[in-house]
Design an enzyme around this catalytic site. Structure first.
Site, short mmCIF file in Angstrom:
data_model
loop_
_atom_site.label_atom_id
_atom_site.label_comp_id
_atom_site.label_asym_id
_atom_site.label_seq_id
_atom_site.Cartn_x
_atom_site.Cartn_y
_atom_site.Cartn_z
N GLU A 101 19.69 61.21 84.08
CA GLU A 101 18.81 60.41 84.92
C GLU A 101 17.78 61.28 85.65
O GLU A 101 18.07 62.41 86.02
CB GLU A 101 19.64 59.65 85.96
CG GLU A 101 20.65 58.72 85.33
CD GLU A 101 21.64 58.16 86.35
OE1 GLU A 101 21.38 58.30 87.57
OE2 GLU A 101 22.66 57.61 85.92
N CYS A 125 32.81 65.65 93.16
CA CYS A 125 32.75 65.21 94.56
C CYS A 125 33.16 63.75 94.65
O CYS A 125 32.78 62.93 93.80
CB CYS A 125 31.34 65.40 95.11
SG CYS A 125 30.81 67.13 95.17
N CYS A 128 30.43 60.87 94.43
CA CYS A 128 29.38 60.98 93.41
C CYS A 128 29.83 60.37 92.08
O CYS A 128 30.86 60.76 91.52
CB CYS A 128 29.00 62.45 93.21
SG CYS A 128 27.74 62.71 91.95
N CYS A 339 23.14 58.45 92.19
CA CYS A 339 23.10 59.30 91.01
C CYS A 339 24.29 59.03 90.10
O CYS A 339 25.44 59.00 90.54
CB CYS A 339 23.10 60.76 91.45
SG CYS A 339 22.89 61.91 90.10
#
Length: 350
Positions: A101, A125, A128, A339
């Site tokens: 992305e 993480c 994420c 994200c």
């Protein structure tokens, strides 16, 4: 993309000189190719019109520019556009479809591009989505640069941040090569002040980046407390935040290069006055700034977003204690903003 051909994108003038030399072409052709690649952003060798047809044909037998257009995009009402690029890197499995992305963020007289450097990520993480994919491969410098040169808005860009999918220090050679192309006189000729590379902190690699690149650095903090940061970010075990900050203190950030800390605010978890006080202790005397970030929720992760008043209180406390602090404007909330969401959705649909 033709898998039988090599890519010109990402090559330096020295490497291009070796290419044209091996094909019996004049040495100055290397400089011409670099201009077509990095100044004019051409997508094919045929567009390199100041190179003879014979030499273009000779070059095209073994090489191609290597750009790939985005295959999907999501457009926000605020102007943010998230693009999805195919990942055809050699160390990514050819039996599965992979995507990365890239997010274009226009803001008045600025236009920032958030680029990816890996397919998936090893850091895992908690907050994420990319980490949920696991690590699936590194992008080459050509893959990274393709997100820029194949962008429809490439001529509008003012800034680039390596804050997309992947940990830049975990793919440092490719990231450094991409930054070299972006800042070199023979490349994009951008000022290093226009580029920021983010990291959770990777021992050895962070120091190498600081030594070899003049671009800005941003450290993902998200908690000033060791145990809590370890729960949020397993990378804390390998390189604790205190160690990363001690390293940063060895470098000069009082001139052009900037050091910043990214801090996602989670409601009731890391947004109380305690955390503001601990950040002030950690960052005392370090020339830096803090960017407070609103949490974009992701599936199956039970982390609450902080509210505006608590974020403002954090900002005001840090600012009063000499740390320049901003609340980053939240963009693209009506699309796959966080994200990893768009690429994850595409992989699930394959």
């Amino acid at each position: 993309m033709n898998p039988q051909k090599k890519r010109l994108l990402g090559l330096t003038p020295t490497e291009l000189k070796a290419v044209v030399g091996s094909l019996g072409m004049p040495a100055f052709t290397a400089r011409q190719i670099a201009q077509w690649l990095y100044e004019k952003h051409v997508g094919s060798i045929d567009e390199m019109t100041n190179i003879s047809k014979q030499n273009r044909a000779r070059l095209a037998e073994e090489y191609e520019v290597g750009t790939m257009a985005p295959i999907d995009c999501q457009r926000s009402k605020d102007g943010t556009i998230k693009y999805l690029f195919p990942a055809l890197t050699a160390n990514v499995s050819s039996t599965t479809s992979h995507f990365v992305e890239t997010v274009f963020i226009p803001d008045h007289d600025r236009a920032t591009l958030c680029v990816s450097c890996q397919v998936g990520c090893k850091m895992n993480c908690l907050f994420c989505q990319t980490g949920k994919q696991g690590w699936q491969g590194n992008l080459t410098a050509a893959d990274i640069l393709n997100q820029i040169v194949a962008l429809p808005e490439v001529d509008q860009l003012t800034n680039i941040v390596f804050m997309g999918q992947g940990e830049p220090m975990d793919n440092l050679d490719a990231v450094l090569r991409a930054c070299e192309v972006l800042t070199a006189d023979w490349g994009f000729a951008w000022s290093p002040k226009r580029i920021t590379v983010s990291s959770v902190g990777v021992r050895g690699k962070l120091q190498r980046y600081l030594d070899e690149s003049p671009c800005h650095v941003a450290i993902s903090m998200h908690s000033p407390l060791h145990e809590q940061r370890l729960q949020l970010m397993p990378a804390e075990k390998a390189m604790p935040l205190e160690e990363a900050i001690a390293l940063l203190r060895q470098y000069d950030f009082t001139h052009q290069r900037r050091c910043s800390f990214e801090y996602i605010c989670f409601g009731g978890l890391n947004d109380s006055p305690l955390y503001a006080r601990e950040m002030v202790k950690l960052l005392d005397g370090l020339e830096c700034r803090v960017n407070l970030i609103r949490f974009h929720e992701i599936p199956d992760v039970d982390l609450p977003a902080s509210d505006e008043s608590r974020m403002e209180a954090l900002r005001d406390y840090l600012t009063r204690h000499g740390i320049t602090t901003t609340i980053r404007a939240s963009r693209g909330q009506d699309i796959f903003a966080a994200c990893g969401l768009l690429s994850t959705a595409r992989m699930k649909n394959k």
